[in-house]
Design a protein around this motif. Structure first.
Motif, PDB file in Angstrom:
ATOM      1  N   ASP A 189       0.883  -1.184   0.000  1.00 37.63           N
ATOM      2  CA  ASP A 189       0.000   0.000   0.000  1.00 37.63           C
ATOM      3  C   ASP A 189       0.912   1.222   0.000  1.00 37.63           C
ATOM      4  OD1 ASP A 189       0.928  -0.515   2.627  1.00 37.63           O
ATOM      5  OD2 ASP A 189      -0.780   0.509   3.536  1.00 37.63           O
TER       6      ASP A 189
ATOM      7  N   ASP B  76       7.022   4.271   4.293  1.00 39.49           N
ATOM      8  CA  ASP B  76       7.910   3.159   4.683  1.00 39.49           C
ATOM      9  C   ASP B  76       7.880   2.040   3.650  1.00 39.49           C
ATOM     10  OD1 ASP B  76       5.237   2.652   5.680  1.00 39.49           O
ATOM     11  OD2 ASP B  76       6.059   1.012   6.869  1.00 39.49           O
TER      12      ASP B  76
ATOM     13  N   VAL C  17       3.397  -6.041   2.537  1.00 37.29           N
ATOM     14  CA  VAL C  17       3.597  -4.989   3.534  1.00 37.29           C
ATOM     15  C   VAL C  17       2.381  -4.060   3.649  1.00 37.29           C
ATOM     16  CG1 VAL C  17       6.119  -5.103   3.355  1.00 37.29           C
ATOM     17  CG2 VAL C  17       4.851  -3.524   1.880  1.00 37.29           C
TER      18      VAL C  17
ATOM     19  N   MET D 158       4.460  -8.047   6.765  1.00 36.08           N
ATOM     20  CA  MET D 158       4.602  -7.033   7.815  1.00 36.08           C
ATOM     21  C   MET D 158       3.204  -6.766   8.358  1.00 36.08           C
ATOM     22  SD  MET D 158       4.212  -3.784   9.001  1.00 36.08           S
ATOM     23  CE  MET D 158       4.363  -4.039  10.756  1.00 36.08           C
TER      24      MET D 158
ATOM     25  N   ASN E  38      -1.074  -0.378  17.023  1.00 40.84           N
ATOM     26  CA  ASN E  38      -0.911   1.032  16.647  1.00 40.84           C
ATOM     27  C   ASN E  38      -2.208   1.654  16.110  1.00 40.84           C
ATOM     28  OD1 ASN E  38      -0.892  -0.246  14.160  1.00 40.84           O
ATOM     29  ND2 ASN E  38       1.143   0.463  13.544  1.00 40.84           N
TER      30      ASN E  38
ATOM     31  N   GLU F 292      -2.698  -3.975  14.906  1.00 42.85           N
ATOM     32  CA  GLU F 292      -1.770  -3.274  14.001  1.00 42.85           C
ATOM     33  C   GLU F 292      -2.522  -2.935  12.718  1.00 42.85           C
ATOM     34  OE1 GLU F 292       0.585  -2.922  10.567  1.00 42.85           O
ATOM     35  OE2 GLU F 292      -0.596  -4.726  10.985  1.00 42.85           O
ATOM     36  N   ALA F 293      -2.098  -1.863  12.034  1.00 43.52           N
ATOM     37  CA  ALA F 293      -2.875  -1.294  10.921  1.00 43.52           C
ATOM     38  C   ALA F 293      -3.127  -2.265   9.762  1.00 43.52           C
ATOM     39  CB  ALA F 293      -2.179  -0.041  10.397  1.00 43.52           C
ATOM     40  N   ASN F 294      -2.104  -2.990   9.317  1.00 47.69           N
ATOM     41  CA  ASN F 294      -2.311  -3.855   8.141  1.00 47.69           C
ATOM     42  C   ASN F 294      -3.307  -4.973   8.444  1.00 47.69           C
ATOM     43  OD1 ASN F 294      -0.536  -2.372   6.590  1.00 47.69           O
ATOM     44  ND2 ASN F 294       1.217  -3.727   7.004  1.00 47.69           N
TER      45      ASN F 294
ATOM     46  N   LEU G 195       4.885  -5.628  14.930  1.00 45.34           N
ATOM     47  CA  LEU G 195       5.372  -4.477  15.692  1.00 45.34           C
ATOM     48  C   LEU G 195       6.361  -4.877  16.789  1.00 45.34           C
ATOM     49  CD1 LEU G 195       2.055  -2.417  16.156  1.00 45.34           C
ATOM     50  CD2 LEU G 195       3.750  -2.267  14.314  1.00 45.34           C
TER      51      LEU G 195
ATOM     52  N   ASP H  90       8.059  -1.647   7.188  1.00 48.99           N
ATOM     53  CA  ASP H  90       8.005  -2.516   5.999  1.00 48.99           C
ATOM     54  C   ASP H  90       9.380  -3.037   5.583  1.00 48.99           C
ATOM     55  OD1 ASP H  90       5.332  -2.152   6.097  1.00 48.99           O
ATOM     56  OD2 ASP H  90       5.210  -0.775   4.394  1.00 48.99           O
TER      57      ASP H  90
HETATM   58  C1  BDR Z   1       2.069  -0.733   8.648  1.00 51.29           C
HETATM   59  O1  BDR Z   1       0.942   0.103   8.359  1.00 51.29           O
HETATM   60  C2  BDR Z   1       1.237   0.931   7.257  1.00 51.29           C
HETATM   61  O2  BDR Z   1       0.833   2.217   7.506  1.00 51.29           O
HETATM   62  C3  BDR Z   1       2.727   0.905   7.095  1.00 51.29           C
HETATM   63  O3  BDR Z   1       3.110   1.122   5.746  1.00 51.29           O
HETATM   64  C4  BDR Z   1       3.085  -0.456   7.568  1.00 51.29           C
HETATM   65  O4  BDR Z   1       2.946  -1.389   6.549  1.00 51.29           O
HETATM   66  C5  BDR Z   1       2.529  -0.434  10.058  1.00 51.29           C
HETATM   67  O5  BDR Z   1       1.533  -0.733  10.994  1.00 51.29           O
END
Ligand code: BDR
Ligand code: CA
Length: 320
Positions: A9, A13, A124, A150, A162, A168-170, A193, A244
Motif C-alpha cells: 500500500d 515506509d 507490507v 509485515m 498502533n 496493528e494497521a495492516n 510491531l 516494511d
Molecule cells: C504498517 O501500516 C502501514 O501504515 C505501514 O506502511 C506499515 O505497513 C505499520 O503498521
C-alpha cells in the motif's frame, strides 16, 4: 536468486522497503502489486509506478484491491502519517507508464504458476490481494515458496497495537483477509510491531542515507520529512519504527530474527478486531479456534543493529 512479488500500500515506509529490495543483491522483483491502505488504490498504484520509473525498477505493476474483503477497523486513509499523496506530499509528476490490465490477485496466481516453489511474496499492506488470489487458486500454498507479512503485534516486551490497544494497521485494515492467509497453509512469516518497533530510525540514519545513497537517499530524505513530523507530534522525537523494510530484512537475513511457531488467528470482529493471536498450545485450550490450523512463524525478537546496518549497506549501493 530470490524471485519476489512486493505487495504494498505504497506509502513512505513501503517506498523505503521497495528501494531496499531493488538494491539488494540476489533479488529479482517479479511484480509490484498494490493495495489500498496508506492511500487510495489509485494513489498507491500511481506511487508504485512513480518509484519504479524514478529508480529504474524492472518490474510490472498490478493494481489490487480497492478495499477490504470483509469488515475492517476504521475508514479512510492515514494521510496524517503518509501525506495526502502517500509519499509525504512531495511533489512529483505523473509517471509515464501505468499499471497492467490484469489484477494483482491474477498476477500473483500467474507468477506462482509460472515459477512453482520459487516465488516469495513480501506483503507490507493489507492482505486483501493474497486472500483474493487464494480464492482464484486454492492450491496457491503448494505453488508459492513463502509469504513474509509485515503486520500484527503479539504483545511481546510490552508492544501494543498502533490502531487499537491490540491491533496493528495492516491486520486491522482487512482482518478477514489476514485470517484467511494465515490459515491457508501458505508458508507464512509474520514480522510485526514486536520487532519493527525495536528497529528504530532517526534523523541521523536518514542523513546517512542522504549522503551515501545517491538519489535514493535524497528521495528517502524528502519523503520522511512528513513522517518524522507525524512521529514528533506524538512522541516529541524525530525517530520512528522501521516497519516494511523489516519484512525485506527478514527475506534477506532471517538470522537476525528469532521466531515462535504456531497457529495464529486474526480477530475479525468486535472490540479486538485486527488482533493477532499466536496459539502455542491449541490442545490445551477450551476454544477450538486454533485447532487444526497450520503453523506460521512469528518474529518475536530482532538484532536491530544488524538490520539497520544491512539497510544502510544495501542502499549505499545506490550511491555508487
Ligand atoms: C504498517 O501500516 C502501514 O501504515 C505501514 O506502511 C506499515 O505497513 C505499520 O503498521
Ligand atoms: Ca505498508
Amino acid at each position: 536468486m530470490k524471485r519476489v512479488i512486493f505487495d504494498t500500500d505504497i506509502g513512505i515506509d513501503d517506498a523505503m522497503a521497495l528501494l531496499f529490495l531493488h538494491y539488494a543483491q540476489g533479488v529479482r522483483i517479479e511484480a509490484i502489486t498494490t493495495v489500498s491502505g496508506n492511500a487510495s488504490i489509485a494513489d498507491t498504484t500511481r506511487n508504485a509506478c512513480y518509484v519504479r520509473e524514478r529508480f529504474g525498477i524492472d518490474a510490472r505493476v498490478f493494481r489490487g484491491a480497492s478495499g477490504p474483503v470483509g469488515p475492517a477497523l476504521g475508514q479512510g486513509h492515514p494521510d496524517f502519517v503518509h501525506g495526502k499523496n502517500g509519499l509525504g506530499d512531495i511533489s512529483f509528476s505523473e509517471p509515464l507508464q501505468g499499471a497492467e490490465l490484469q489484477s494483482a490477485a491474477e498476477a500473483i496466481v500467474e507468477l506462482a504458476e509460472a515459477y512453482p516453489g520459487e516465488i516469495t511474496v513480501v506483503a507490507v499492506g493489507r492482505l486483501s490481494n493474497l486472500a483474493k488470489a487464494l480464492v482464484l487458486c486454492p492450491r496457491l500454498p503448494e505453488l508459492l515458496k513463502e509469504v513474509i507479512v509485515m503486520g500484527g503485534v503479539f504483545m511481546r516486551r510490552g508492544h501494543q497495537g498502533n490502531v487499537s490497544p491490540v491491533a496493528e494497521a495492516n491486520m486491522a485494515g482487512d482482518p478477514a483477509a489476514a485470517d484467511k492467509v494465515l490459515g491457508s497453509g501458505l508458508s507464512v512469516t509474520v514480522v510485526g510491531l514486536d520487532v519493527t518497533e525495536e528497529t528504530i530510525m532517526d534523523e541521523a540514519f536518514v542523513e546517512t542515507l542522504q549522503t551515501q545513497a545517491g538519489d535514493a537517499g535524497s528521495f528517502i530524505y524528502d519523503i520522511t520529512r512528513f513522517y518524522f513530523d507525524f512521529y514528533e507530534g506524538i512522541n516529541d522525537e524525530r525517530r520512528c519504527p522501521i516497519h516494511d523494510s523489516s519484512a525485506v530484512a527478514y527475506l534477506l537475513a532471517p538470522q537476525h530474527y528469532e521466531v515462535e511457531v504456531g497457529p495464529t488467528r486474526v480477530v475479525s470482529e468486535g472490540v479486538a478486531m485486527g488482533q493477532t493471536i499466536l496459539g502455542l498450545y491449541p490442545e490445551r485450550y477450551a476454544s477450538d479456534a486454533w485447532q487444526g490450523r497450520p503453523d506460521v512463524r512469528v518474529c518475536t525478537s530482532v538484532d536491530a543493529a544488524a538490520v539497520k546496518t544491512l539497510y544502510l549497506e544495501t542502499l549505499a549501493l545506490a550511491g555508487k
